[in-house]
Design a protein around this motif. Structure first.
Motif, mmCIF file in Angstrom:
data_model
loop_
_atom_site.group_PDB
_atom_site.id
_atom_site.type_symbol
_atom_site.label_atom_id
_atom_site.label_comp_id
_atom_site.label_asym_id
_atom_site.label_seq_id
_atom_site.Cartn_x
_atom_site.Cartn_y
_atom_site.Cartn_z
ATOM 1 N N VAL A 33 0.835 -1.197 0.000
ATOM 2 C CA VAL A 33 0.000 0.000 0.000
ATOM 3 C C VAL A 33 0.872 1.251 0.000
ATOM 4 C CG1 VAL A 33 -1.620 1.347 1.392
ATOM 5 C CG2 VAL A 33 -2.001 -1.105 1.066
ATOM 6 N N ARG A 34 1.895 1.236 0.840
ATOM 7 C CA ARG A 34 2.785 2.405 0.939
ATOM 8 C C ARG A 34 3.387 2.732 -0.445
ATOM 9 N NH1 ARG A 34 5.233 3.588 5.755
ATOM 10 N NH2 ARG A 34 5.030 1.422 6.391
ATOM 11 N N ALA A 35 3.948 1.706 -1.103
ATOM 12 C CA ALA A 35 4.585 1.938 -2.399
ATOM 13 C C ALA A 35 3.554 2.345 -3.445
ATOM 14 C CB ALA A 35 5.317 0.674 -2.830
ATOM 15 N N ALA A 36 2.391 1.657 -3.439
ATOM 16 C CA ALA A 36 1.367 1.941 -4.459
ATOM 17 C C ALA A 36 0.865 3.370 -4.340
ATOM 18 C CB ALA A 36 0.221 0.952 -4.325
ATOM 19 N N VAL A 37 0.662 3.848 -3.109
ATOM 20 C CA VAL A 37 0.172 5.215 -2.912
ATOM 21 C C VAL A 37 1.209 6.212 -3.434
ATOM 22 C CG1 VAL A 37 -0.349 6.953 -1.148
ATOM 23 C CG2 VAL A 37 -1.385 4.677 -0.999
ATOM 24 N N LYS A 38 2.470 6.002 -3.054
ATOM 25 C CA LYS A 38 3.528 6.930 -3.492
ATOM 26 C C LYS A 38 3.658 6.938 -5.009
ATOM 27 C CE LYS A 38 6.579 7.057 0.459
ATOM 28 N NZ LYS A 38 7.683 6.305 1.045
ATOM 29 N N ASN A 39 3.619 5.724 -5.608
ATOM 30 C CA ASN A 39 3.832 5.635 -7.057
ATOM 31 C C ASN A 39 2.600 6.021 -7.867
ATOM 32 O OD1 ASN A 39 6.472 4.876 -6.784
ATOM 33 N ND2 ASN A 39 5.953 2.720 -6.534
ATOM 34 N N SER A 40 1.522 6.405 -7.183
ATOM 35 C CA SER A 40 0.334 6.876 -7.906
ATOM 36 C C SER A 40 0.232 8.399 -7.769
ATOM 37 C CB SER A 40 -0.925 6.222 -7.352
ATOM 38 O OG SER A 40 -0.810 4.832 -7.366
ATOM 39 N N SER A 41 1.337 9.056 -7.495
ATOM 40 C CA SER A 41 1.395 10.518 -7.315
ATOM 41 C C SER A 41 0.475 10.991 -6.201
ATOM 42 C CB SER A 41 1.033 11.251 -8.616
ATOM 43 O OG SER A 41 1.724 10.706 -9.682
ATOM 44 N N LEU A 42 0.341 10.168 -5.152
ATOM 45 C CA LEU A 42 -0.454 10.567 -3.990
ATOM 46 C C LEU A 42 0.493 10.652 -2.793
ATOM 47 C CD1 LEU A 42 -3.260 8.044 -4.827
ATOM 48 C CD2 LEU A 42 -3.582 10.528 -4.822
ATOM 49 N N VAL A 43 -0.029 11.146 -1.680
ATOM 50 C CA VAL A 43 0.854 11.331 -0.518
ATOM 51 C C VAL A 43 0.556 10.259 0.517
ATOM 52 C CG1 VAL A 43 1.566 12.943 1.274
ATOM 53 C CG2 VAL A 43 0.735 13.799 -0.941
ATOM 54 N N PHE A 44 1.586 9.546 0.949
ATOM 55 C CA PHE A 44 1.384 8.592 2.037
ATOM 56 C C PHE A 44 1.634 9.340 3.343
ATOM 57 C CE2 PHE A 44 2.104 5.128 4.903
ATOM 58 C CZ PHE A 44 1.173 4.203 4.471
ATOM 59 N N PRO A 45 0.622 9.404 4.222
ATOM 60 C CA PRO A 45 0.753 10.254 5.406
ATOM 61 C C PRO A 45 1.889 9.816 6.333
ATOM 62 C CG PRO A 45 -1.226 8.898 5.522
ATOM 63 C CD PRO A 45 -0.669 8.718 4.160
ATOM 64 N N GLY A 46 2.684 10.758 6.784
ATOM 65 C CA GLY A 46 3.782 10.450 7.702
ATOM 66 C C GLY A 46 3.270 10.412 9.125
ATOM 67 N N LYS A 47 2.315 9.541 9.385
ATOM 68 C CA LYS A 47 1.704 9.479 10.712
ATOM 69 C C LYS A 47 1.689 8.040 11.197
ATOM 70 C CE LYS A 47 -1.371 13.401 10.405
ATOM 71 N NZ LYS A 47 -2.756 13.828 10.442
ATOM 72 N N ARG A 48 1.162 7.876 12.382
ATOM 73 C CA ARG A 48 0.996 6.529 12.920
ATOM 74 C C ARG A 48 -0.371 6.038 12.443
ATOM 75 N NH1 ARG A 48 1.853 3.269 17.567
ATOM 76 N NH2 ARG A 48 -0.207 2.521 18.174
ATOM 77 N N ILE A 49 -0.368 4.974 11.631
ATOM 78 C CA ILE A 49 -1.627 4.493 11.030
ATOM 79 C C ILE A 49 -1.966 3.118 11.606
ATOM 80 C CG2 ILE A 49 -2.788 3.901 8.864
ATOM 81 C CD1 ILE A 49 -0.712 5.654 7.440
ATOM 82 N N THR A 50 -3.203 2.984 12.092
ATOM 83 C CA THR A 50 -3.659 1.675 12.566
ATOM 84 C C THR A 50 -4.804 1.210 11.674
ATOM 85 O OG1 THR A 50 -3.207 2.485 14.770
ATOM 86 C CG2 THR A 50 -4.378 0.393 14.612
ATOM 87 N N VAL A 51 -4.680 -0.022 11.191
ATOM 88 C CA VAL A 51 -5.752 -0.596 10.363
ATOM 89 C C VAL A 51 -6.374 -1.743 11.135
ATOM 90 C CG1 VAL A 51 -6.273 -1.805 8.213
ATOM 91 C CG2 VAL A 51 -4.566 0.007 8.223
ATOM 92 N N ASN A 52 -7.691 -1.710 11.289
ATOM 93 C CA ASN A 52 -8.374 -2.816 11.967
ATOM 94 C C ASN A 52 -9.318 -3.488 10.985
ATOM 95 O OD1 ASN A 52 -9.407 -4.528 13.926
ATOM 96 N ND2 ASN A 52 -11.080 -3.111 14.405
ATOM 97 N N LEU A 53 -9.221 -4.828 10.892
ATOM 98 C CA LEU A 53 -10.123 -5.575 10.018
ATOM 99 C C LEU A 53 -11.171 -6.234 10.915
ATOM 100 C CD1 LEU A 53 -7.381 -7.263 7.789
ATOM 101 C CD2 LEU A 53 -8.564 -5.121 7.382
ATOM 102 N N ALA A 54 -12.398 -5.702 10.889
ATOM 103 C CA ALA A 54 -13.432 -6.199 11.804
ATOM 104 C C ALA A 54 -14.464 -7.018 11.023
ATOM 105 C CB ALA A 54 -14.115 -5.011 12.476
ATOM 106 N N PRO A 55 -15.053 -8.075 11.557
ATOM 107 C CA PRO A 55 -14.873 -8.593 12.905
ATOM 108 C C PRO A 55 -13.520 -9.306 13.077
ATOM 109 C CG PRO A 55 -16.341 -10.011 11.650
ATOM 110 C CD PRO A 55 -16.041 -8.831 10.778
ATOM 111 N N ALA A 56 -12.982 -9.219 14.281
ATOM 112 C CA ALA A 56 -11.623 -9.702 14.516
ATOM 113 C C ALA A 56 -11.555 -11.222 14.652
ATOM 114 C CB ALA A 56 -11.058 -9.038 15.760
ATOM 115 N N ASP A 57 -12.702 -11.909 14.788
ATOM 116 C CA ASP A 57 -12.618 -13.362 15.016
ATOM 117 C C ASP A 57 -12.555 -14.168 13.719
ATOM 118 O OD1 ASP A 57 -15.151 -12.682 14.333
ATOM 119 O OD2 ASP A 57 -16.134 -14.090 15.694
ATOM 120 N N ILE A 58 -12.643 -13.500 12.574
ATOM 121 C CA ILE A 58 -12.513 -14.237 11.306
ATOM 122 C C ILE A 58 -11.104 -14.035 10.774
ATOM 123 C CG2 ILE A 58 -13.290 -14.368 8.916
ATOM 124 C CD1 ILE A 58 -15.966 -13.340 9.863
ATOM 125 N N ARG A 59 -10.469 -15.151 10.410
ATOM 126 C CA ARG A 59 -9.099 -15.048 9.909
ATOM 127 C C ARG A 59 -9.108 -14.420 8.514
ATOM 128 N NH1 ARG A 59 -4.174 -16.873 11.168
ATOM 129 N NH2 ARG A 59 -4.812 -17.760 13.142
#
Ligand SMILES: Nc1ncnc2c1ncn2[C@@H]1O[C@H](COP(=O)(O)OP(=O)(O)OP(=O)(O)O)[C@@H](O)[C@H]1O
Ligand SMILES: [Mg+2]
Length: 507
Positions: A48-74
């Protein structure tokens, strides 16, 4: 800022909605994915990081948390790349949350931002439609597959940059219009037309009965008699699939990643002929993230096991439960999965290691104990599940050089279709599709015998020492034979034909 994007996980054959939540906050620049991700999902952060940068977009220089819910499904596989990237762009205010409302996103990203194929698009699109989601953003290559679901707007995405321009309202991507013409698809492949196979009329008849009612067949005979040829020609007489069956089969192939690139739809009944070195998991399904095995890939079609005794004993025993239940249940620590496995089981074997036991002209060189050991490789319970046992003798020179052609596959298929039509009507309000699917209750209701018939079965049961299962299987088989003859009642002749398909050879 918090962003939410809808995506989908696959559990067996079914899709489950997954909410991809992306939160950005101040801190060391990082991207962490939580919510039971597997290795491929974790690696998503790098793509994701590379794809965003290489699409002329800005990858935010922040702390990013991604949660995939519901958490009990693999969560497995790379299909979350696209929703995560979209979530990151919304959280960093490069796209607006309104743009992703009522939409579902799936797709793998490559480092340059182009969107790549993912498996299981058909069940994902089916879920989106079922959940009343209006549109699905899918990899452009998978759009024809998603478009099989009526009433769902499919947006084909080729590149992340293109998607963002669409979401920003700068340049919209037109929805995919399906131009699938089922009649333009290539016809099924088969080894030969039945007309070109000389002699073996009784074997052709047995295969016709099997195709008409979904019954299992075992062919036994000497080398070169035509067993493999006959089995491989069987697709030419199989009935066409209904729309529901087509979608069911296509879903399985979609998940297994086996859909042919030129057509998004499996239109012809599958014919699977795995080699005898296949593993247990390869045949019945399994693995760390369970995948459908050959028996599920043969769903609604034929599973052909050539040289049956060469298959491992444990592998063959794995077939017993699915043949009876018409599905396979795979248990893992994370839960159980069910894959459908309703197939016609066709097998071929020689009667002994040298191949000539019982041949009237060629002497068999095997000792009785060798023959017995060879035949015992196939267990009684498995043989009991096979309705039709046919011997395939050697064809003599005269028959083989006879210029006259036999009956064409097309004519046989027409009879099979008629018999299936009768069965479709019979089972219209039930989940059953053919006679072989009947359980004891339906057998009792549908396969009524007259007095003579009952006498015949009683005598046969005593003489052949048949099991209760064999009894039910004979009744179902005779129902199919009656359907082929266009008869409403099961006549004695139909019953007699069904009984003579039971095995009687004992060494
Ligand atoms: N009845 C037949 N009519 C026309 N050709 C036949 C017939 N039987 C066999 N053949 C020819 O013989 C070849 C071998 O047949 P096939 O492979 O089906 O034999 P098999 O019974 O499977 O033998 P094996 O037990 O050795 O596997 C076929 O490809 C075909 O060319
Ligand atoms: Mg063969």
């Amino acid at each position: 800022m918090l962003a939410k994007v809808t995506s989908c996980a696959l559990v067996g054959l079914e899709g489950v909605i997954v909410e991809v939540e992306v939160d950005t906050s101040r801190g060391m620049p990082s991207l962490v994915i939580v919510g039971l991700p597997d290795a491929a999902v974790k690696e998503s952060s790098e793509r994701v990081r590379a794809a965003v940068k290489n699409s002329s977009l800005v990858f935010p220089g922040k702390r990013i948390t991604v949660n995939l819910a519901p958490a009990d499904i693999r969560k497995a596989g790379p299909s979350y790349d696209l929703p995560i990237a979209v979530g990151v762009l919304i959280a960093s205010e490069q796209a607006w949350p309104q743009a992703v409302e009522d939409a579902l996103f799936v797709g793998e990203l490559s480092l340059d931002g182009s969107v790549r194929h993912v498996n299981g698009i058909l069940p994902i699109a089916a879920l989106a439609h079922q959940q009343s989601i209006r549109r699905a953003f899918v990899p452009a290559v998978d759009a024809p597959e998603a478009a099989l679901i009526d009433g769902l707007e499919v947006i084909p995405v080729e590149h992340l940059g293109q998607l963002v321009a669409h979401l920003q309202g700068l340049r919209s991507i037109p929805p995919y219009e399906s131009d699938l013409d089922p009649s333009s698809l290539p016809p099924p492949q088969y080894a030969a037309d039945f007309a070109e196979i000389k002699g073996q009329e009784h074997v052709k008849r047995a295969l016709e009965v099997a195709a008409a009612g979904g019954h299992n067949v075992l062919m036994t005979g000497p080398p070169g008699a035509g067993k493999t040829l006959l089995a491989r020609s069987m697709p030419s007489i199989l009935p066409t699939m209904t729309i529901e069956e087509t979608l069911e089969v296509t879903k399985i192939y979609s998940i297994a990643g086996l859909l042919p690139p030129d057509t998004p739809l499996i239109q012809h009944r599958p014919f699977r002929a795995p080699h005898h070195t296949i593993s247990h998991a390869g045949l019945v399904g399994g693995g760390h993230f369970p995948r459908p095995g050959e028996i599920s890939l043969a769903h609604r079609g034929v599973l052909f096991l050539d040289e049956l005794p060469e298959f491992g004993t444990r592998t063959l025993e794995g077939l017993r439960q699915p043949i009876e239940d018409r599905k396979v249940v795979i248990s893992r620590a994370t839960g159980t999965l069910t894959f459908p496995a309703n197939f016609i089981f066709v097998a071929a074997m020689n009667p002994c290691p040298c191949g000539y036991y019982g041949d009237p002209t060629h002497e068999c060189t095997c000792s009785l104990s060798t023959i017995s050991r060879y035949q015992k490789r196939i267990s009684g319970p498995l043989l009991d599940r096979i309705d039709i046992h046919v011997e395939v003798p050697r064809v003599d020179y005269q028959k083989l050089t006879d210029e006259r052609l036999g009956e064409r596959s097309e004519a046989i298929r027409a009879r099979v279709e008629r018999a299936r039509g009768v069965q479709r009507q019979r089972f219209a309000d039930t989940p059953l599709s053919c006679n072989a699917d009947m359980g004891p209750t339906e057998v009792r209701k549908i396969c009524q015998l007259d007095e003579t018939g009952r006498g015949l079965v009683r005598a046969a049961m005593q003489q052949l020492q048949m099991s209760a299962r064999a009894f039910h299987r004979i009744l179902k088989l005779s129902r199919t034979i009656a359907d082929l003859a266009g008869s409403e009642r099961i006549e004695t002749a139909h019953l007699a034909e069904a009984i003579q398909y039971r095995p009687r050879r004992v060494v």
